[in-house]
Each structure stands twice: as structure tokens, then as C-alpha cells.
Design a protein around this motif. Structure first.
Motif, short mmCIF file in Angstrom:
data_model
loop_
_atom_site.label_atom_id
_atom_site.label_comp_id
_atom_site.label_asym_id
_atom_site.label_seq_id
_atom_site.Cartn_x
_atom_site.Cartn_y
_atom_site.Cartn_z
N MET A 1 -13.60 -2.38 43.22
CA MET A 1 -12.32 -1.70 43.46
C MET A 1 -12.37 -0.31 42.86
SD MET A 1 -8.57 -3.11 42.41
CE MET A 1 -8.86 -4.52 43.44
N ARG A 2 -11.95 0.66 43.63
CA ARG A 2 -12.04 2.02 43.12
C ARG A 2 -10.65 2.56 42.83
NH1 ARG A 2 -12.93 6.31 48.07
NH2 ARG A 2 -10.89 5.90 48.89
N PHE A 3 -10.58 3.44 41.87
CA PHE A 3 -9.35 4.15 41.56
C PHE A 3 -9.68 5.62 41.53
CE2 PHE A 3 -8.83 -0.04 39.90
CZ PHE A 3 -7.55 -0.35 40.28
N THR A 4 -8.90 6.41 42.25
CA THR A 4 -9.15 7.83 42.33
C THR A 4 -8.04 8.56 41.60
OG1 THR A 4 -10.18 7.49 44.47
CG2 THR A 4 -9.57 9.73 43.90
N SER A 5 -8.38 9.41 40.69
CA SER A 5 -7.38 10.18 39.94
C SER A 5 -6.62 11.11 40.86
CB SER A 5 -8.06 11.02 38.85
OG SER A 5 -8.74 10.20 37.96
N LEU A 6 -5.41 11.43 40.46
CA LEU A 6 -4.66 12.44 41.18
C LEU A 6 -5.47 13.72 41.15
CD1 LEU A 6 -1.12 11.82 39.67
CD2 LEU A 6 -2.01 10.98 41.83
N LEU A 7 -5.53 14.40 42.30
CA LEU A 7 -6.36 15.59 42.43
C LEU A 7 -5.63 16.81 41.91
CD1 LEU A 7 -9.07 16.52 43.67
CD2 LEU A 7 -7.85 16.86 45.81
N PHE A 8 -6.36 17.70 41.25
CA PHE A 8 -5.84 18.98 40.76
C PHE A 8 -4.73 18.77 39.73
CE2 PHE A 8 -6.44 19.57 45.48
CZ PHE A 8 -7.79 19.84 45.36
N VAL A 9 -4.99 18.00 38.68
CA VAL A 9 -3.96 17.64 37.71
C VAL A 9 -4.35 18.10 36.32
CG1 VAL A 9 -2.90 15.67 36.56
CG2 VAL A 9 -3.09 15.69 39.02
N ASN A 42 -7.42 -1.26 29.65
CA ASN A 42 -6.91 -2.63 29.85
C ASN A 42 -5.54 -2.83 29.20
OD1 ASN A 42 -7.17 -5.18 31.00
ND2 ASN A 42 -8.05 -6.06 29.14
N ARG A 43 -4.63 -1.85 29.42
CA ARG A 43 -3.29 -1.90 28.84
C ARG A 43 -2.25 -1.72 29.96
NH1 ARG A 43 -3.26 2.44 24.17
NH2 ARG A 43 -1.23 1.51 23.74
N PRO A 44 -2.12 -2.72 30.84
CA PRO A 44 -1.24 -2.55 32.00
C PRO A 44 0.25 -2.56 31.67
CG PRO A 44 -2.08 -4.79 31.93
CD PRO A 44 -2.81 -4.02 30.86
N LEU A 45 0.66 -3.20 30.58
CA LEU A 45 2.10 -3.27 30.28
C LEU A 45 2.68 -1.89 30.01
CD1 LEU A 45 2.23 -6.46 28.02
CD2 LEU A 45 2.63 -6.27 30.49
N LEU A 46 2.03 -1.14 29.14
CA LEU A 46 2.49 0.21 28.85
C LEU A 46 2.31 1.11 30.07
CD1 LEU A 46 3.63 2.34 26.99
CD2 LEU A 46 1.36 2.62 25.97
N LEU A 77 -2.03 -0.11 40.21
CA LEU A 77 -1.85 -1.01 39.06
C LEU A 77 -1.80 -2.47 39.51
CD1 LEU A 77 -0.98 -1.46 35.97
CD2 LEU A 77 1.32 -1.56 36.90
N LEU A 78 -1.02 -2.76 40.55
CA LEU A 78 -0.88 -4.14 41.03
C LEU A 78 -2.23 -4.73 41.44
CD1 LEU A 78 2.37 -3.79 43.17
CD2 LEU A 78 2.14 -5.00 40.98
N LEU A 79 -3.12 -3.90 41.96
CA LEU A 79 -4.43 -4.37 42.41
C LEU A 79 -5.51 -4.29 41.34
CD1 LEU A 79 -4.60 -2.77 45.97
CD2 LEU A 79 -3.96 -5.11 45.36
N SER A 80 -5.17 -3.79 40.18
CA SER A 80 -6.19 -3.50 39.17
C SER A 80 -6.78 -4.75 38.53
CB SER A 80 -5.60 -2.61 38.07
OG SER A 80 -4.67 -3.33 37.28
N SER A 81 -8.01 -4.61 38.07
CA SER A 81 -8.66 -5.70 37.33
C SER A 81 -7.98 -5.92 35.99
CB SER A 81 -10.15 -5.38 37.12
OG SER A 81 -10.29 -4.17 36.41
N SER A 82 -7.25 -4.93 35.52
CA SER A 82 -6.47 -5.08 34.28
C SER A 82 -5.42 -6.17 34.47
CB SER A 82 -5.82 -3.74 33.94
OG SER A 82 -5.13 -3.80 32.73
N LYS A 86 -7.60 -10.07 32.01
CA LYS A 86 -7.06 -10.53 30.73
C LYS A 86 -5.56 -10.79 30.78
CE LYS A 86 -6.35 -8.75 26.04
NZ LYS A 86 -6.61 -7.63 25.12
N TRP A 87 -4.83 -10.01 31.60
CA TRP A 87 -3.37 -10.12 31.61
C TRP A 87 -2.84 -11.02 32.73
CZ3 TRP A 87 -0.47 -8.36 27.73
CH2 TRP A 87 -1.08 -7.47 26.81
#
Length: 201
Positions: A1-9, A42-46, A77-82, A86-87
Motif C-alpha cells: 500500500m502506498r501513501f503519497t505526500s501532499l505535493l508542494f507542501v 503507527n499513531r493513528p488516534l492522534l 488513514l482508514l486503509l493504513s497498516s497502522s 497494532k490498532w
């Protein structure tokens, strides 16, 4: 699963939001902090709290691009391995801040959030085209391409990767001295790599 950062931030923040997280009222900084939290730490709650706070701020501001970013980030976030790692037990028991989302329906809900993101991005794209803001339009098209990729719509993902390059090239033509930020190489290199991963022709 890939996550791409917001571009130009660029992240600008001050204060304290949680252990190891700097508080900020800037919704874009909240989204960038959230992505680091759930992808790397690995801190999805915050992370979820920061995303929802950013969503509320963008809603108050009537910022279509920002709402696109926030909805896309929540889907990620919903699709994340985080969340699924563990969570998982926590989310099975407690659900998410979006009370309609559960651990079991999170994949369907993620698709709904990507679709919402695309609706907001489309409105933002109309605004930026009318204002000749090809720098912002590049960013919006790039995030639209990634959202369609996550929805498994390859044809539209590839189309918007091409639109990204078109807007980027038009921005450079109009502003030859600008030096856009890309996490690796040029924007053209980044988009080319994304197109290859998406299986574009």
C-alpha cells in the motif's frame, strides 16, 4: 500500500498538540503531521484527530482544495497498516471519529472519502483554472490522479497525471523562473514514476 505526500507542501507549526507533535492552527500542517503519525509512527488516534480538525477548519474557510486534501488523507488513514495492524482491536471495539465508519466497513468508507475528495478537488480545479493559478492546479490534478488510483480507476488516474504535467508545463511557461518543489527529481520525473506504477500507457 502506498501513501503519497501532499505535493508542494511546507509545514509551519508552533506549540504542542501531543507527544512529539507541534501544535498548529494551520490545517495543512495538521494533515502533514497526521500523515507522519499514521504512516511512519503507527499513531493513528492522534493522526485521526488532526485530520478531523483540519477538515473542520477547511470547512469553515470554504477551502475546496483543503477539503480535498483532508478527505483524501482520512481515506488513506482508514486503509493504513497502522489501523489494520497494532490498532485493529481498538478500532474493532471503538470505531472511528466518523461514527459511520467501523473496522469492518473501513474500505468502503475510504472509497467514499476518496470520492468526496475528488468532488472538492474538481471545484478547486475550476477556481484555479479561472484564476490562471497553474501552480495550484498542478497540485490539485496530482492529488486527483492519486485519488483515482486509490479507487482503482486507472483510466482517470492516468488522465489526471497527464493533466498534472500539462498544468505544470503551463505554469513553467508563464513563470519560467519558478522552481517547484518535488520530493524526488523534477515534477515530470515524479509524475512519470507515478504513471508507471499506475500502469499508464
Amino acid at each position: 500500500m502506498r501513501f503519497t505526500s501532499l505535493l508542494f507542501v511546507v509545514i509551519l507549526s508552533t506549540g504542542c498538540a501531543g507527544v512529539g507533535v507541534v501544535a498548529t492552527s494551520d490545517p495543512l500542517a495538521k494533515l502533514n503531521d497526521a500523515e507522519i503519525l499514521f504512516v511512519q509512527q503507527n499513531r493513528p488516534l492522534l493522526a485521526e484527530r488532526l485530520i478531523r480538525e483540519a477538515m473542520d477548519i477547511y470547512q469553515e474557510q470554504g477551502d475546496s482544495r483543503g477539503l480535498g486534501h483532508a478527505n483524501r488523507e482520512y481515506a488513506d488513514l482508514l486503509l493504513s497498516s497502522s489501523v489494520s495492524g497494532k490498532w485493529a482491536n481498538y478500532y474493532r471495539k471503538n470505531g472511528f471519529q466518523d461514527r459511520t465508519a467501523t473496522y469492518d466497513n473501513r474500505i468502503t468508507k475510504a472509497s467514499e472519502y476518496y470520492t468526496k475528495a475528488l468532488e472538492h478537488y474538481a471545484r478547486a480545479a475550476d477556481q484555479f483554472r479561472s484564476a490562471n493559478r497553474y501552480d495550484y492546479l498542478t497540485n490539485v490534478y496530482y492529488n486527483m490522479a492519486n485519488s483515482y488510483y486509490r479507487l482503482d480507476d486507472r483510466a482517470k488516474a492516468c488522465h489526471f497525471y497527464d493533466e498534472t504535467l500539462g498544468a505544470y508545463n503551463e505554469n513553467i511557461r508563464r513563470n519560467p523562473s519558478v522552481k517547484p518543489f518535488s520530493p524526488s527529481g523534477t515534477v515530470a520525473d515524479l509524475v512519470s514514476a507515478e504513471k508507471k506504477q499506475a500502469g499508464c500507457d
